[in-house]
Design a protein around this motif. Structure first.
Motif, PDB file in Angstrom:
ATOM      1  N   SER A   1      44.679  16.822  -6.180  1.00 43.45           N
ATOM      2  CA  SER A   1      45.611  15.892  -5.538  1.00 43.45           C
ATOM      3  C   SER A   1      46.026  14.802  -6.526  1.00 43.45           C
ATOM      4  CB  SER A   1      44.966  15.266  -4.301  1.00 43.45           C
ATOM      5  OG  SER A   1      43.807  14.536  -4.665  1.00 43.45           O
ATOM      6  N   VAL A   2      47.106  14.126  -6.173  1.00 43.57           N
ATOM      7  CA  VAL A   2      47.619  12.991  -6.942  1.00 43.57           C
ATOM      8  C   VAL A   2      47.716  11.805  -5.992  1.00 43.57           C
ATOM      9  CG1 VAL A   2      49.530  12.098  -8.335  1.00 43.57           C
ATOM     10  CG2 VAL A   2      48.965  14.541  -8.400  1.00 43.57           C
ATOM     11  N   PRO A   3      47.114  10.659  -6.311  1.00 40.67           N
ATOM     12  CA  PRO A   3      47.274   9.484  -5.438  1.00 40.67           C
ATOM     13  C   PRO A   3      48.752   9.216  -5.177  1.00 40.67           C
ATOM     14  CG  PRO A   3      45.656   9.046  -7.158  1.00 40.67           C
ATOM     15  CD  PRO A   3      46.274  10.360  -7.495  1.00 40.67           C
TER      16      PRO A   3
ATOM     17  N   TYR B   1      48.771  14.856 -25.019  1.00 48.38           N
ATOM     18  CA  TYR B   1      47.392  15.233 -24.709  1.00 48.38           C
ATOM     19  C   TYR B   1      46.487  14.704 -25.810  1.00 48.38           C
ATOM     20  CZ  TYR B   1      43.301  18.161 -23.801  1.00 48.38           C
ATOM     21  OH  TYR B   1      42.018  18.618 -23.541  1.00 48.38           O
ATOM     22  N   SER B   2      45.480  13.923 -25.430  1.00 46.36           N
ATOM     23  CA  SER B   2      44.568  13.338 -26.403  1.00 46.36           C
ATOM     24  C   SER B   2      43.179  13.205 -25.798  1.00 46.36           C
ATOM     25  CB  SER B   2      45.075  11.958 -26.848  1.00 46.36           C
ATOM     26  OG  SER B   2      44.162  11.324 -27.720  1.00 46.36           O
ATOM     27  N   LYS B   3      42.193  13.810 -26.444  1.00 45.74           N
ATOM     28  CA  LYS B   3      40.789  13.675 -26.077  1.00 45.74           C
ATOM     29  C   LYS B   3      40.538  13.988 -24.600  1.00 45.74           C
ATOM     30  CE  LYS B   3      39.965  10.278 -29.739  1.00 45.74           C
ATOM     31  NZ  LYS B   3      39.496   8.912 -30.074  1.00 45.74           N
ATOM     32  N   GLY B   4      41.114  15.088 -24.135  1.00 43.06           N
ATOM     33  CA  GLY B   4      40.855  15.556 -22.781  1.00 43.06           C
ATOM     34  C   GLY B   4      41.691  14.919 -21.701  1.00 43.06           C
ATOM     35  N   VAL B   5      42.663  14.077 -22.071  1.00 39.89           N
ATOM     36  CA  VAL B   5      43.481  13.376 -21.087  1.00 39.89           C
ATOM     37  C   VAL B   5      44.959  13.643 -21.362  1.00 39.89           C
ATOM     38  CG1 VAL B   5      44.064  11.147 -20.055  1.00 39.89           C
ATOM     39  CG2 VAL B   5      41.737  11.561 -20.887  1.00 39.89           C
TER      40      VAL B   5
ATOM     41  N   TYR C   1      56.653  -1.302 -18.946  1.00 39.62           N
ATOM     42  CA  TYR C   1      56.104   0.031 -19.120  1.00 39.62           C
ATOM     43  C   TYR C   1      54.618   0.064 -18.764  1.00 39.62           C
ATOM     44  CZ  TYR C   1      60.332   1.249 -21.757  1.00 39.62           C
ATOM     45  OH  TYR C   1      61.609   1.504 -22.129  1.00 39.62           O
ATOM     46  N   SER C   2      54.155   1.251 -18.348  1.00 39.93           N
ATOM     47  CA  SER C   2      52.729   1.504 -18.166  1.00 39.93           C
ATOM     48  C   SER C   2      52.471   2.977 -18.443  1.00 39.93           C
ATOM     49  CB  SER C   2      52.266   1.122 -16.752  1.00 39.93           C
ATOM     50  OG  SER C   2      52.914   1.930 -15.788  1.00 39.93           O
ATOM     51  N   ILE C   3      51.206   3.359 -18.520  1.00 44.28           N
ATOM     52  CA  ILE C   3      50.834   4.727 -18.873  1.00 44.28           C
ATOM     53  C   ILE C   3      49.972   5.315 -17.765  1.00 44.28           C
ATOM     54  CG2 ILE C   3      49.600   6.185 -20.534  1.00 44.28           C
ATOM     55  CD1 ILE C   3      50.217   4.047 -22.657  1.00 44.28           C
ATOM     56  N   MET C   4      50.348   6.505 -17.294  1.00 47.62           N
ATOM     57  CA  MET C   4      49.550   7.263 -16.336  1.00 47.62           C
ATOM     58  C   MET C   4      48.739   8.309 -17.099  1.00 47.62           C
ATOM     59  SD  MET C   4      50.761   6.071 -13.341  1.00 47.62           S
ATOM     60  CE  MET C   4      50.712   4.499 -14.190  1.00 47.62           C
TER      61      MET C   4
ATOM     62  N   ARG D   1      39.039  17.372 -17.133  1.00 51.75           N
ATOM     63  CA  ARG D   1      37.720  17.871 -16.745  1.00 51.75           C
ATOM     64  C   ARG D   1      37.271  17.303 -15.404  1.00 51.75           C
ATOM     65  NH1 ARG D   1      32.927  18.124 -21.066  1.00 51.75           N
ATOM     66  NH2 ARG D   1      34.342  19.761 -21.761  1.00 51.75           N
ATOM     67  N   SER D   2      37.534  16.038 -15.166  1.00 55.83           N
ATOM     68  CA  SER D   2      37.063  15.395 -13.929  1.00 55.83           C
ATOM     69  C   SER D   2      38.113  15.349 -12.822  1.00 55.83           C
ATOM     70  CB  SER D   2      36.607  13.964 -14.227  1.00 55.83           C
ATOM     71  OG  SER D   2      37.703  13.168 -14.661  1.00 55.83           O
ATOM     72  N   ASN D   3      39.360  15.737 -13.154  1.00 55.90           N
ATOM     73  CA  ASN D   3      40.461  15.655 -12.189  1.00 55.90           C
ATOM     74  C   ASN D   3      40.682  14.228 -11.686  1.00 55.90           C
ATOM     75  OD1 ASN D   3      40.942  18.350 -12.429  1.00 55.90           O
ATOM     76  ND2 ASN D   3      40.712  18.833 -10.258  1.00 55.90           N
ATOM     77  N   LYS D   4      40.482  13.247 -12.569  1.00 62.34           N
ATOM     78  CA  LYS D   4      40.642  11.847 -12.187  1.00 62.34           C
ATOM     79  C   LYS D   4      41.870  11.240 -12.862  1.00 62.34           C
ATOM     80  CE  LYS D   4      35.755  10.831 -11.261  1.00 62.34           C
ATOM     81  NZ  LYS D   4      34.587   9.978 -11.620  1.00 62.34           N
ATOM     82  N   TRP D   5      42.527  10.334 -12.114  1.00 66.30           N
ATOM     83  CA  TRP D   5      43.699   9.639 -12.627  1.00 66.30           C
ATOM     84  C   TRP D   5      43.320   8.234 -13.093  1.00 66.30           C
ATOM     85  CZ3 TRP D   5      48.493  11.720 -13.320  1.00 66.30           C
ATOM     86  CH2 TRP D   5      48.719  12.984 -12.755  1.00 66.30           C
TER      87      TRP D   5
END
Length: 374
Positions: free
Chosen positions: A189-191, A208-212, A222-225, A230-234
């Protein structure tokens, strides 16, 4: 002597040739052509090490099926036909030497991969959920298990989907395409607040950097999502000078998340995210190149940025020219260069166009990625 060399040794020699020189070598005889086509991965890997990436400019509006290429080896522009594609496309990401794209004439996302140099094109399967304007990201996992290609995954998050009674709603799910399975599946899911921002304010480009997987919002400030696979976390990251940047693009340098941006009346700069999640100044564009790329204007608002292996390129349109910051030599030294825009061909003036650029190492070998059954 040349026709008696083992094919793997000859392929290694070919790997030191630039793409245009390799294309000429492949026309010498059938043995050379078969040899070059039999070792595409080793050839592509060496091209990344020994040669600069080509700039491929695709018109952002339907102007016929063609694109424009800049060959850095001889500093020349070329026009390449894309009539092998069924419709005009807009690039989203690179997958090795392949371009992941979407149609320019459709609002519902339909992804495809192509190689403009070998004239190969293939649509990926339709998503599980039809979406409009979602965020798209790519992760390359390594060589494919079968055949000379890459194993990759495409992540799609957010977007607008159809709701009951014909309405539309923000889609709070993420799905992924795996090239080994040639199929999509919903992975989490996505919040809702992230789904909204990924849909409304986020360009398709990801890093893509270091698993994210990271996406930059296009709204000021501006902001970054970020999505940890691996954890499916945002997560959300702050952007340096977020409310002052007139353009901002994410990149990756030496495995680190990198920010490229410019401020009104100021410089274009490159920042790196360190281990403490603090942005550190890495580089400033030289004053002379700043003047040339701005063309007398005081704003960076129309500036675009594309990154590739060993290079970052800032541009505005087809004719205005580009400022390129690229790696030179083998000691990690980077330098700035200016590339003139594409204004004429064979003495005939070419109309200036808005473009979307990618930096790509051309691969002239056929890929098994186009042979999958749909």
């Amino acid at each position: 002597m040349w026709n008696r060399l083992p094919s793997d040794l000859l392929a290694n020699i070919f790997s030191f040739l630039s793409p245009d020189s390799l294309a000429r070598a492949k026309t010498a005889c059938r043995y050379w052509r078969n040899c070059a086509n039999s070792y595409p991965l080793s050839t592509a890997a060496s091209m990344v090490r020994h040669h600069q990436a080509w700039f491929v400019a695709l018109p952002t509006r339907s102007r016929g099926l063609c694109c424009y290429l800049h060959n850095p080896n001889n500093d020349k522009w070329h026009v390449l036909s894309l009539t092998f594609q069924p419709h005009p496309t807009r690039p989203i990401a690179l997958i090795g030497s392949l371009i992941l794209s979407r149609p320019t004439d459709s609002t519902t996302l339909q992804l495809a991969i192509s190689n403009p140099f070998t004239k190969e094109f293939r649509s990926l399967p339709m998503l599980k959920i039809a979406r409009t304007n979602p965020a798209v990201g790519v992760v390359i996992l390594g060589p494919a298990q079968h055949g000379p290609s890459l194993h990759f995954r495409v992540y799609v998050a957010g977007g607008m989907s159809e709701a009951p009674r014909g309405a539309a709603t923000y889609e709070p799910t993420m799905e992924v395409y795996d090239s080994e399975d040639d199929a999509w599946r919903i992975v989490g899911s996505v919040p809702v607040e992230f789904a909204v921002r990924l849909t409304v304010w986020t360009p398709n480009e990801s890093v893509y950097s270091k698993g994210v997987l990271y996406w930059m919002t296009s709204a000021r400030a501006y902001s970054i999502m970020g999505f940890e696979i691996r954890s499916n976390k945002w997560q959300e990251l702050s952007v340096h000078m977020a409310d002052k940047l007139e353009f901002a693009t994410l990149a990756q340098l030496n495995g680190r998340l990198t920010l490229v941006g410019g401020t009104s009346g100021g410089d274009a700069c490159v920042w790196e995210l360190d281990e403490r999640h603090a942005w550190c100044l890495k580089e400033k564009m030289p004053v002379e190149l700043t003047r040339r790329i701005l063309g007398g204007k005081a704003s960076w608002a129309t500036t675009k940025c594309v990154r590739g292996d060993g290079a970052i390129c800032l541009y505005r349109d087809l004719a205005s020219g580009m400022a390129v910051w690229r790696e030179v030599g083998e000691r990690g030294r980077w330098e700035w260069f200016w590339v003139e825009g594409f204004c004429s061909i064979k003495g005939k003036r070419v109309q200036n166009l808005p473009i979307k650029g990618v930096l790509i190492h051309p691969n002239l070998a056929p890929s098994c990625a186009f042979s999958k059954q749909r």
